[in-house]
Write an enzyme that holds these catalytic residues in place. Structure first.
Site, PDB file in Angstrom:
ATOM      1  N   ASN A 152       0.819  -1.223   0.000  1.00  0.00           N
ATOM      2  CA  ASN A 152       0.000   0.000   0.000  1.00  0.00           C
ATOM      3  C   ASN A 152       0.850   1.270   0.000  1.00  0.00           C
ATOM      4  OD1 ASN A 152      -2.100  -1.777   0.066  1.00  0.00           O
ATOM      5  ND2 ASN A 152      -2.737  -1.331   2.173  1.00  0.00           N
ATOM      6  N   HIS A 202     -18.109  35.128 -31.759  1.00  0.00           N
ATOM      7  CA  HIS A 202     -19.224  34.331 -32.313  1.00  0.00           C
ATOM      8  C   HIS A 202     -18.884  33.743 -33.681  1.00  0.00           C
ATOM      9  CE1 HIS A 202     -21.742  36.372 -29.206  1.00  0.00           C
ATOM     10  NE2 HIS A 202     -21.032  37.439 -29.549  1.00  0.00           N
ATOM     11  N   SER A 218      -7.562  11.528 -49.447  1.00  0.00           N
ATOM     12  CA  SER A 218      -8.774  10.733 -49.387  1.00  0.00           C
ATOM     13  C   SER A 218      -8.600   9.547 -50.326  1.00  0.00           C
ATOM     14  CB  SER A 218      -9.960  11.591 -49.820  1.00  0.00           C
ATOM     15  OG  SER A 218     -10.978  10.767 -50.355  1.00  0.00           O
ATOM     16  N   LYS A 232      -8.030  15.945 -52.042  1.00  0.00           N
ATOM     17  CA  LYS A 232      -8.215  16.227 -50.614  1.00  0.00           C
ATOM     18  C   LYS A 232      -6.907  16.330 -49.841  1.00  0.00           C
ATOM     19  CE  LYS A 232     -11.551  16.308 -48.349  1.00  0.00           C
ATOM     20  NZ  LYS A 232     -12.958  16.110 -48.068  1.00  0.00           N
ATOM     21  N   ASN A 252      -6.657  16.481 -45.887  1.00  0.00           N
ATOM     22  CA  ASN A 252      -7.465  16.520 -44.671  1.00  0.00           C
ATOM     23  C   ASN A 252      -6.625  16.754 -43.412  1.00  0.00           C
ATOM     24  OD1 ASN A 252      -9.849  15.984 -46.084  1.00  0.00           O
ATOM     25  ND2 ASN A 252      -9.457  13.782 -46.018  1.00  0.00           N
ATOM     26  N   GLU A 296      -7.713  16.890 -36.159  1.00  0.00           N
ATOM     27  CA  GLU A 296      -8.984  16.300 -35.729  1.00  0.00           C
ATOM     28  C   GLU A 296      -8.774  15.268 -34.627  1.00  0.00           C
ATOM     29  OE1 GLU A 296     -11.738  15.920 -39.542  1.00  0.00           O
ATOM     30  OE2 GLU A 296      -9.657  15.521 -40.012  1.00  0.00           O
ATOM     31  N   LYS A 301      -4.005   3.766 -12.164  1.00  0.00           N
ATOM     32  CA  LYS A 301      -2.859   3.955 -13.068  1.00  0.00           C
ATOM     33  C   LYS A 301      -3.262   4.046 -14.534  1.00  0.00           C
ATOM     34  CE  LYS A 301      -0.675   1.548  -9.611  1.00  0.00           C
ATOM     35  NZ  LYS A 301      -2.035   1.091  -9.245  1.00  0.00           N
TER      36      LYS A 301
END
Ligand code: ARG
Length: 443
Positions: free
Chosen positions: A94, A140, A261, A267, A269, A274, A309
């Protein structure tokens, strides 16, 4: 039972700390006359050998040996025989696991600090390149006022600086030794807890044996600090994703940090960004999981704590990787400053500058100025022109104070240069902030 009970597949990561703590314990109980110097020497040599073996070949995983503590002790028995059984005198798993884990988290805090420092350095370098580059500032996600890209990047340097403060606090607060608390009540052997604390680099022994074996605040603090850092990384990642999208076009991702892609050849990406954004979910989950484990536990140790852990290790791994990935992206992003500059003037972003000009140069009360500028924006919108291009006759019809001189002050360059208040976006302020951030980084 063995499968649910064993923790060795996870806690084998504590092997260096476990061996270091055992060597400190053996030396101390020998100095206190609890075991002989001869036994202590054999224990120490055996532990040193095990460290060499584990470093070279990894930690063997045998579920029958349950955890890292039993794995080390059983190997020690194989190497030195009977004296191995004396190592566990005046100790319990412990206090042992609490000690090992604190040592591990202390090192983890230092490693995360290095990662946070690296991303700060990368951001500062890019901010310096772009102290004068103008971009739209948003509220915004609507264009609000022009700002400098350098200023925007330095906002993240501040965030990561606070994160470093949290890890430093956590590392300082956790730096007390549980060793010698034994199972929960202390021990009848004449231990020198100060000696083991000092040998392991702790500031002092923990004051209460019951707290020493029960407490997991340090692990919670690590996960909480890691969660906040992950939230910051996720916001940065989100901006990279938005900025890299074609409608924004603020950045181009280098090939090394984008993926193609399987069907659309054009593409590029932002997968890494992400994944950093998504990985924040794992980090927040780690804090949540550990909180739930600890919150209902009566004092002192319960086996639930063994699962502490996995949360901390998972949080550490995810954060270290996210930091490395975002640092690489920050270093290599190609900023489309022409595109940023063009959009900085959109959305009547210098409307506030006109209001400020009317207050400053024409003595108009701010509330009235706000109203006048609103009318100018409306008229410009109807005519399909930028505010600075409002025809003088139209402007004069709204209010006599809206002179050609007022309209001339509405360039985004003038706007940005005028924001010289402390902490503001003016290039001269940004350069001061960069110097201050550099100095703080070198401290
Ligand atoms: N593997 C255990 C853990 O990580 C070590 C402590 C075991 N203590 C006990 N009383 N069973 O928590």
């Amino acid at each position: 039972m063995q499968e649910i009970n064993a923790s060795i597949p996870v806690d084998k990561r504590l092997w260096e700390e476990d061996i270091a703590a055992s060597r400190a314990h053996a030396a101390m109980i020998s100095a206190a006359g609890i075991i002989t110097a001869d036994d202590a020497a054999r224990i120490d040599a055996g532990l040193a050998q095990i460290a060499g073996e584990f470093a070279a070949n990894g930690v063997p995983v045998d579920l029958a040996l349950e955890d890292i503590h039993m794995t080390v002790e059983s190997r020690l028995k194989e190497i030195i025989g009977e004296p191995a059984g004396r190592l566990h005198t005046a100790r319990s798993r412990n206090d042992q696991v609490a000690t090992d884990f604190r040592l591990w988290v202390r090192t983890a805090c230092a490693r995360i600090d290095a990662g946070l420092k690296a991303i700060q350095a990368a951001l500062i370098a890019r901010a310096e390149e772009h102290a004068d580059s103008i971009m739209p500032g948003f509220t915004h996600l609507q264009v609000a006022q022009p700002v400098t890209l350098g200023h925007h990047l330095l906002a993240y340097v501040e965030m990561f600086g606070r994160d470093r403060g949290r890890f430093a606090d956590a590392a300082k607060r956790l730096n007390e030794s549980p060793l010698g608390a034994a199972a929960l009540a202390g021990t009848s052997f004449p231990l020198d807890r100060n000696a083991t604390a000092a040998a392991l680099g702790f500031d002092r022994p923990m004051a209460n044996s019951i707290d020493a074996v029960s407490d997991r605040d340090f692990a919670l603090e690590f996960c909480a600090s890691a969660s906040i850092a992950a939230i910051h990384l996720s916001r940065l990642a989100e901006e990279v994703v938005i900025w890299a999208s074609q409608p924004f076009g603020f950045v181009q991702l280098p090939d090394a940090w984008s993926t193609g892609s399987s069907i659309m050849p054009q593409k590029r990406n932002p997968d890494a960004a992400e994944l950093v954004r998504g990985r924040a979910g794992l980090l927040l989950g780690a804090f949540q999981r550990l909180s739930v484990i600890v919150k209902g536990l009566p004092l002192t140790y319960s086996k639930d704590l063994q699962d502490d852990k996995e949360s901390v290790f998972g949080a550490f791994d995810a954060l270290a990787l996210s930091l490395a990935a975002m640092t690489g992206m920050v270093e290599t992003l190609v900023f489309r400053t022409d595109r940023m500059r063009a959009l900085a003037a959109s959305g009547f972003s210098t409307a506030t500058d006109l209001a400020d000009w009317l207050v400053r140069e024409a003595g108009v009360p701010f509330r009235d100025a706000h109203h006048i500028v609103g009318a100018c924006v409306k008229r410009s919108e109807e005519l399909g022109v930028e505010l600075s291009a409002l025809p003088p006759a139209e402007a004069a019809a709204i209010h006599a104070a809206v002179t050609p001189a007022a309209l001339a002050a509405l360039t985004v360059e003038a706007s940005v240069a005028s924001r010289t208040s402390y902490g503001g976006t003016a290039p001269e302020r940004v350069r001061q902030a960069i110097a201050a951030a550099r100095a703080a980084l070198e401290e």
